[in-house]
Design a protein around this motif. Structure first.
Motif, mmCIF file in Angstrom:
data_model
loop_
_atom_site.group_PDB
_atom_site.id
_atom_site.type_symbol
_atom_site.label_atom_id
_atom_site.label_comp_id
_atom_site.label_asym_id
_atom_site.label_seq_id
_atom_site.Cartn_x
_atom_site.Cartn_y
_atom_site.Cartn_z
ATOM 1 N N ASP A 107 -9.750 5.609 -0.596
ATOM 2 C CA ASP A 107 -9.059 5.552 -1.882
ATOM 3 C C ASP A 107 -7.649 5.035 -1.622
ATOM 4 N N VAL A 108 -7.261 3.993 -2.349
ATOM 5 C CA VAL A 108 -5.999 3.309 -2.085
ATOM 6 C C VAL A 108 -5.138 3.294 -3.342
ATOM 7 N N ARG A 109 -3.888 3.704 -3.192
ATOM 8 C CA ARG A 109 -2.889 3.555 -4.256
ATOM 9 C C ARG A 109 -1.945 2.460 -3.789
ATOM 10 N N PHE A 110 -1.644 1.523 -4.693
ATOM 11 C CA PHE A 110 -0.865 0.358 -4.304
ATOM 12 C C PHE A 110 0.103 -0.043 -5.406
ATOM 13 N N SER A 143 -7.737 -11.003 -9.851
ATOM 14 C CA SER A 143 -6.766 -11.566 -8.910
ATOM 15 C C SER A 143 -6.141 -10.463 -8.057
ATOM 16 N N VAL A 144 -5.919 -9.296 -8.637
ATOM 17 C CA VAL A 144 -5.407 -8.157 -7.856
ATOM 18 C C VAL A 144 -6.455 -7.718 -6.840
ATOM 19 N N ARG A 145 -7.718 -7.680 -7.256
ATOM 20 C CA ARG A 145 -8.803 -7.284 -6.351
ATOM 21 C C ARG A 145 -8.877 -8.234 -5.160
ATOM 22 N N ASP A 146 -8.805 -9.542 -5.423
ATOM 23 C CA ASP A 146 -8.874 -10.522 -4.343
ATOM 24 C C ASP A 146 -7.682 -10.402 -3.393
ATOM 25 N N SER A 147 -6.491 -10.207 -3.944
ATOM 26 C CA SER A 147 -5.295 -10.070 -3.112
ATOM 27 C C SER A 147 -5.325 -8.786 -2.290
ATOM 28 N N LEU A 148 -5.778 -7.686 -2.901
ATOM 29 C CA LEU A 148 -5.882 -6.417 -2.178
ATOM 30 C C LEU A 148 -6.921 -6.517 -1.065
ATOM 31 N N ALA A 149 -8.049 -7.162 -1.350
ATOM 32 C CA ALA A 149 -9.085 -7.348 -0.333
ATOM 33 C C ALA A 149 -8.535 -8.158 0.840
ATOM 34 N N ALA A 150 -7.768 -9.208 0.546
ATOM 35 C CA ALA A 150 -7.175 -10.027 1.613
ATOM 36 C C ALA A 150 -6.169 -9.210 2.425
ATOM 37 N N THR A 151 -5.383 -8.385 1.752
ATOM 38 C CA THR A 151 -4.395 -7.549 2.431
ATOM 39 C C THR A 151 -5.073 -6.562 3.379
ATOM 40 N N ILE A 191 0.859 -1.181 0.000
ATOM 41 C CA ILE A 191 0.000 0.000 0.000
ATOM 42 C C ILE A 191 0.896 1.231 0.000
ATOM 43 N N ILE A 192 0.714 2.092 -0.995
ATOM 44 C CA ILE A 192 1.509 3.314 -1.096
ATOM 45 C C ILE A 192 0.833 4.457 -0.340
ATOM 46 N N GLU A 193 -0.490 4.593 -0.540
ATOM 47 C CA GLU A 193 -1.208 5.727 0.039
ATOM 48 C C GLU A 193 -2.664 5.350 0.267
ATOM 49 N N GLU A 194 -3.227 5.811 1.386
ATOM 50 C CA GLU A 194 -4.638 5.603 1.689
ATOM 51 C C GLU A 194 -5.247 6.954 2.063
ATOM 52 N N ASP A 195 -6.347 7.307 1.395
ATOM 53 C CA ASP A 195 -7.062 8.550 1.696
ATOM 54 C C ASP A 195 -8.494 8.220 2.085
ATOM 55 N N TYR A 254 -4.790 1.803 -8.631
ATOM 56 C CA TYR A 254 -5.662 2.670 -7.839
ATOM 57 C C TYR A 254 -6.970 1.928 -7.620
ATOM 58 N N ALA A 255 -7.429 1.889 -6.371
ATOM 59 C CA ALA A 255 -8.672 1.193 -6.046
ATOM 60 C C ALA A 255 -9.478 2.016 -5.052
ATOM 61 N N LYS A 256 -10.774 1.739 -5.033
ATOM 62 C CA LYS A 256 -11.671 2.345 -4.052
ATOM 63 C C LYS A 256 -12.198 1.205 -3.184
#
Length: 102
Positions: A18-21, A34-42, A5-9, A67-69
């Motif tokens: 809002d997450v930058r990763f 697969s990125v969505r599932d891994s980010l959700a787990a993280t 995770i680089i940044e969380e707002d 970038y994800a929300k």
């Protein structure tokens, strides 16, 4: 696949973060799901609460910036996000959910 995770707002008005990763991967660029599932787990969230907006991989690199929300609940995601973003992330919209059950 390793996610940093680089940044969380925080965005309390829309019930989301809002997450930058950054994703480090061994093979080709991983799929959005697969990125969505891994980010959700993280983030210890449900996959339905995470909407991946952007994945950017420089040619020949094993690193992807994204970038994800991340919403507080799947209902908030369905209320706020546009239909095409929900479709890309395989999140069922309210109207479609009722049609599938029938």
């Amino acid at each position: 696949m390793e996610i940093d995770i680089i940044e969380e707002d925080e965005n309390p008005m829309l019930h989301r973060t809002d997450v930058r990763f950054e994703v480090v991967h061994d093979e080709a660029t991983p799929s959005r799901l697969s990125v969505r599932d891994s980010l959700a787990a993280t983030l210890n969230k449900d996959a339905e609460e995470v909407v991946i907006h952007k994945l950017d991989t420089k040619f020949g690199m094993r690193k992807t910036v994204g970038y994800a929300k991340v919403y507080d609940s799947p209902e908030y995601a369905r209320d706020v996000e546009q239909d095409h973003m929900l479709e890309r992330n395989k999140i069922v919209a309210d109207g479609e959910e009722e049609a599938e059950e029938a």
